[in-house]
Scaffold this motif. Sequence first.
Motif, PDB file in Angstrom:
ATOM      1  N   ALA A   1       1.052  -1.252   0.087  1.00 29.24           N
ATOM      2  CA  ALA A   1       0.022   0.029   0.000  1.00 29.24           C
ATOM      3  C   ALA A   1       0.802   1.349   0.078  1.00 29.24           C
ATOM      4  CB  ALA A   1      -0.974   0.001   1.335  1.00 29.24           C
ATOM      5  N   ALA A   2       1.855   1.513   0.642  1.00 27.30           N
ATOM      6  CA  ALA A   2       2.928   2.376   0.981  1.00 27.30           C
ATOM      7  C   ALA A   2       3.546   2.731  -0.464  1.00 27.30           C
ATOM      8  CB  ALA A   2       3.757   2.048   1.983  1.00 27.30           C
ATOM      9  N   SER A   3       3.919   1.511  -1.177  1.00 28.56           N
ATOM     10  CA  SER A   3       4.612   1.470  -2.465  1.00 28.56           C
ATOM     11  C   SER A   3       3.612   2.091  -3.429  1.00 28.56           C
ATOM     12  CB  SER A   3       5.282   0.399  -2.845  1.00 28.56           C
ATOM     13  OG  SER A   3       6.149  -0.182  -2.060  1.00 28.56           O
ATOM     14  N   ARG A   4       2.380   1.763  -3.247  1.00 27.28           N
ATOM     15  CA  ARG A   4       1.177   2.213  -4.322  1.00 27.28           C
ATOM     16  C   ARG A   4       0.934   3.761  -4.201  1.00 27.28           C
ATOM     17  NH1 ARG A   4      -2.061  -0.974  -3.108  1.00 27.28           N
ATOM     18  NH2 ARG A   4      -3.332   0.114  -1.587  1.00 27.28           N
ATOM     19  N   VAL A   5       0.812   4.270  -2.891  1.00 27.75           N
ATOM     20  CA  VAL A   5       0.719   5.391  -2.691  1.00 27.75           C
ATOM     21  C   VAL A   5       1.794   6.460  -2.780  1.00 27.75           C
ATOM     22  CG1 VAL A   5      -0.246   7.144  -0.995  1.00 27.75           C
ATOM     23  CG2 VAL A   5      -1.401   4.990  -1.218  1.00 27.75           C
ATOM     24  N   MET A   6       2.946   6.139  -2.178  1.00 28.01           N
ATOM     25  CA  MET A   6       4.205   6.949  -2.199  1.00 28.01           C
ATOM     26  C   MET A   6       4.915   6.764  -3.227  1.00 28.01           C
ATOM     27  SD  MET A   6       5.349   6.522   1.625  1.00 28.01           S
ATOM     28  CE  MET A   6       4.333   6.369   3.142  1.00 28.01           C
ATOM     29  N   GLY A   7       5.082   5.473  -4.053  1.00 33.59           N
ATOM     30  CA  GLY A   7       5.989   5.162  -5.061  1.00 33.59           C
ATOM     31  C   GLY A   7       6.919   4.307  -4.436  1.00 33.59           C
ATOM     32  N   PRO A   8       7.684   3.249  -5.294  1.00 30.99           N
ATOM     33  CA  PRO A   8       8.705   2.378  -4.821  1.00 30.99           C
ATOM     34  C   PRO A   8       9.885   2.807  -4.068  1.00 30.99           C
ATOM     35  CG  PRO A   8       7.725   1.695  -6.905  1.00 30.99           C
ATOM     36  CD  PRO A   8       7.245   3.196  -6.796  1.00 30.99           C
ATOM     37  N   GLU A   9      10.336   3.989  -4.559  1.00 33.25           N
ATOM     38  CA  GLU A   9      11.528   4.554  -3.987  1.00 33.25           C
ATOM     39  C   GLU A   9      11.188   5.371  -2.674  1.00 33.25           C
ATOM     40  OE1 GLU A   9      10.844   4.616  -7.121  1.00 33.25           O
ATOM     41  OE2 GLU A   9      12.196   4.279  -8.361  1.00 33.25           O
ATOM     42  N   SER A  10      10.121   6.036  -2.750  1.00 39.32           N
ATOM     43  CA  SER A  10       9.883   6.626  -1.756  1.00 39.32           C
ATOM     44  C   SER A  10       9.382   5.655  -0.239  1.00 39.32           C
ATOM     45  CB  SER A  10       8.339   7.829  -1.911  1.00 39.32           C
ATOM     46  OG  SER A  10       9.027   8.574  -2.576  1.00 39.32           O
ATOM     47  N   ALA A  11       8.530   4.751  -0.725  1.00 41.81           N
ATOM     48  CA  ALA A  11       8.243   3.753   0.490  1.00 41.81           C
ATOM     49  C   ALA A  11       9.791   3.178   0.792  1.00 41.81           C
ATOM     50  CB  ALA A  11       7.407   2.664  -0.278  1.00 41.81           C
ATOM     51  N   ALA A  12      10.666   2.889   0.054  1.00 41.56           N
ATOM     52  CA  ALA A  12      11.873   2.243   0.606  1.00 41.56           C
ATOM     53  C   ALA A  12      12.552   3.285   1.397  1.00 41.56           C
ATOM     54  CB  ALA A  12      12.750   2.007  -0.560  1.00 41.56           C
ATOM     55  N   ILE A  13      12.483   4.515   0.834  1.00 38.45           N
ATOM     56  CA  ILE A  13      13.259   5.364   1.784  1.00 38.45           C
ATOM     57  C   ILE A  13      12.549   5.569   3.394  1.00 38.45           C
ATOM     58  CG2 ILE A  13      13.567   7.955   2.314  1.00 38.45           C
ATOM     59  CD1 ILE A  13      13.723   8.208  -0.791  1.00 38.45           C
ATOM     60  N   VAL A  14      11.322   5.591   3.147  1.00 41.13           N
ATOM     61  CA  VAL A  14      10.452   5.497   4.538  1.00 41.13           C
ATOM     62  C   VAL A  14      10.779   4.391   5.461  1.00 41.13           C
ATOM     63  CG1 VAL A  14       7.972   5.272   5.607  1.00 41.13           C
ATOM     64  CG2 VAL A  14       8.415   6.860   3.592  1.00 41.13           C
ATOM     65  N   MET A  15      10.982   3.068   4.734  1.00 45.61           N
ATOM     66  CA  MET A  15      11.621   1.700   5.483  1.00 45.61           C
ATOM     67  C   MET A  15      12.940   2.159   6.119  1.00 45.61           C
ATOM     68  SD  MET A  15       9.067  -0.379   5.910  1.00 45.61           S
ATOM     69  CE  MET A  15      10.061  -1.395   6.864  1.00 45.61           C
ATOM     70  N   ALA A  16      13.750   2.880   5.425  1.00 46.55           N
ATOM     71  CA  ALA A  16      15.092   3.134   5.768  1.00 46.55           C
ATOM     72  C   ALA A  16      14.837   4.189   6.959  1.00 46.55           C
ATOM     73  CB  ALA A  16      15.900   3.638   4.510  1.00 46.55           C
ATOM     74  N   CYS A  17      13.981   5.064   7.225  1.00 53.62           N
ATOM     75  CA  CYS A  17      13.987   5.974   8.086  1.00 53.62           C
ATOM     76  C   CYS A  17      13.388   5.450   9.323  1.00 53.62           C
ATOM     77  CB  CYS A  17      12.898   7.336   7.694  1.00 53.62           C
ATOM     78  SG  CYS A  17      13.619   8.295   6.520  1.00 53.62           S
ATOM     79  N   ILE A  18      12.377   4.469   9.076  1.00 53.00           N
ATOM     80  CA  ILE A  18      11.426   3.712  10.312  1.00 53.00           C
ATOM     81  C   ILE A  18      12.898   2.991  10.908  1.00 53.00           C
ATOM     82  CG2 ILE A  18      10.214   1.767  10.893  1.00 53.00           C
ATOM     83  CD1 ILE A  18       8.155   2.828   8.753  1.00 53.00           C
ATOM     84  N   LEU A  19      13.780   2.157  10.289  1.00 53.75           N
ATOM     85  CA  LEU A  19      14.796   1.364  10.576  1.00 53.75           C
ATOM     86  C   LEU A  19      15.702   2.175  11.532  1.00 53.75           C
ATOM     87  CD1 LEU A  19      16.638  -1.256  10.807  1.00 53.75           C
ATOM     88  CD2 LEU A  19      17.710  -0.342   8.685  1.00 53.75           C
ATOM     89  N   GLN A  20      16.083   3.499  11.105  1.00 56.64           N
ATOM     90  CA  GLN A  20      16.960   4.294  11.681  1.00 56.64           C
ATOM     91  C   GLN A  20      16.295   4.721  12.917  1.00 56.64           C
ATOM     92  OE1 GLN A  20      20.012   4.776  10.137  1.00 56.64           O
ATOM     93  NE2 GLN A  20      20.837   5.402  11.893  1.00 56.64           N
TER      94      GLN A  20
END
Length: 433
Positions: free
Chosen positions: A368-387
């Motif tokens: 759902a995040a990839s669909r709404v934000m876009g694949p790259e932006s969803a990946a960036i968000v996951m990186a931020c959540i991990l951080q």
Amino acid sequence: MESESVTTPFGRRPMTLALLLKQRRGEAMAAGTTRNKWKLFRSVCEARAGLGVTDRALTVLDSLLSFYPEDELSSEKGLVVFPSNAQLSLRARGMAAATLRRHLALLVEAGLISRKDSPNGKRYVRRGRDGVIEEAYGFSLAPLLARASEIEVMAARIAADRQMLRAMKERLTICRRDIAKLLAAAAAEAVPGDWEHVTSMFQTILQGIPRAATIESLRPILEDLEATREDIANLLDLHEKMRIASTSESQIERHIQDSHTESISESEPSFETRQRQAAGQPDWLLRSATKPQKDGLRAQTNHREESRFAVGPRAGELTSFPLATVLLACPDIADYGPGGVIGSWRDLLTAAIVVRSMLAVSPSAYEAASRVMGPESAAIVMACILQRGECINSAGGYLRHLTRRAERGEFALGSMLMALLRVKIPAVGRAGS
């Protein structure tokens, strides 16, 4: 006792050391060994190639087993059957006498049965006064029972190899189909590339497929085909990304030309959603793009170069950021890239999927995040959540919350990255404030 179990052949058939060894092996089975004769026969049929017997020989063995009165072959009971040739021929589907003798000899040679010949070569049984069999002459099934475990293991291995070969053939068929259709798609879309050479290589690989395929012969061919399919898919994927990026650049260029601005001071058009593109952005993300440009064409070129990874224009979707900026703000994500390194957006997307699984984020939430934000932006968000992992109780719930905000146009990815950058580089954070 052992010498009494040795039986030499009747008539002109010679005695050999191999025949003696097979008789000994048939007699030297563990006490209490039992097998269901029909299950064991199915194992023999499965292991036919390894045992070196023909289907006609198996028909004769089936007939011999039918003369054994019990369903269980047991080492504690007599294992000799003594049918006449006429009876055996009838149960062998009317097999001719000469053919019957030939296949009986083949079963003996394969070590599945042994002969126990009488003084006159006839097959018969001698019973006591109480009707109990005292001596029987005919064919002994003892070698078959003694080799039961060996035959079962051989049958299981052959069945597993057959299943693996079938699976490899299925994979090969799918791979051939995929490559053929990918090549057709490349031709239809006029994708640049030396497709004639690729097609020639593909045909060369196909010509190497043998008629009688084995696991050993198919394995290298399948590896070559799968590698070819992966290369073609990567080329087509790269072409599609470049096409999307080119479309985004054209839209950005038209926006710049229509805005009639004197100069361009934005680092990228995308701390907000595309519905709310901001006019002014912090100058610490891309310093090369923030310098005032006297030549408007140079400004537009730099802007397009930095935005080439922006994802397609979908509703509510966020644009992407330079990979170096993401890695500066979220260095922990690099540990989950291929080989512990992230050198491209593809590596970041791969690492984000690994982190999603590690943080127990459901596939539906990430999709759902990839669909709404876009694949790259969803990946960036996951990186931020991990951080920020120690500050977030539920990564999945937090991601869904950000996705809903992005749908409403209320989520600013740049603010999240800026907050992490202030922690990593305090001086830069003060300069941007």
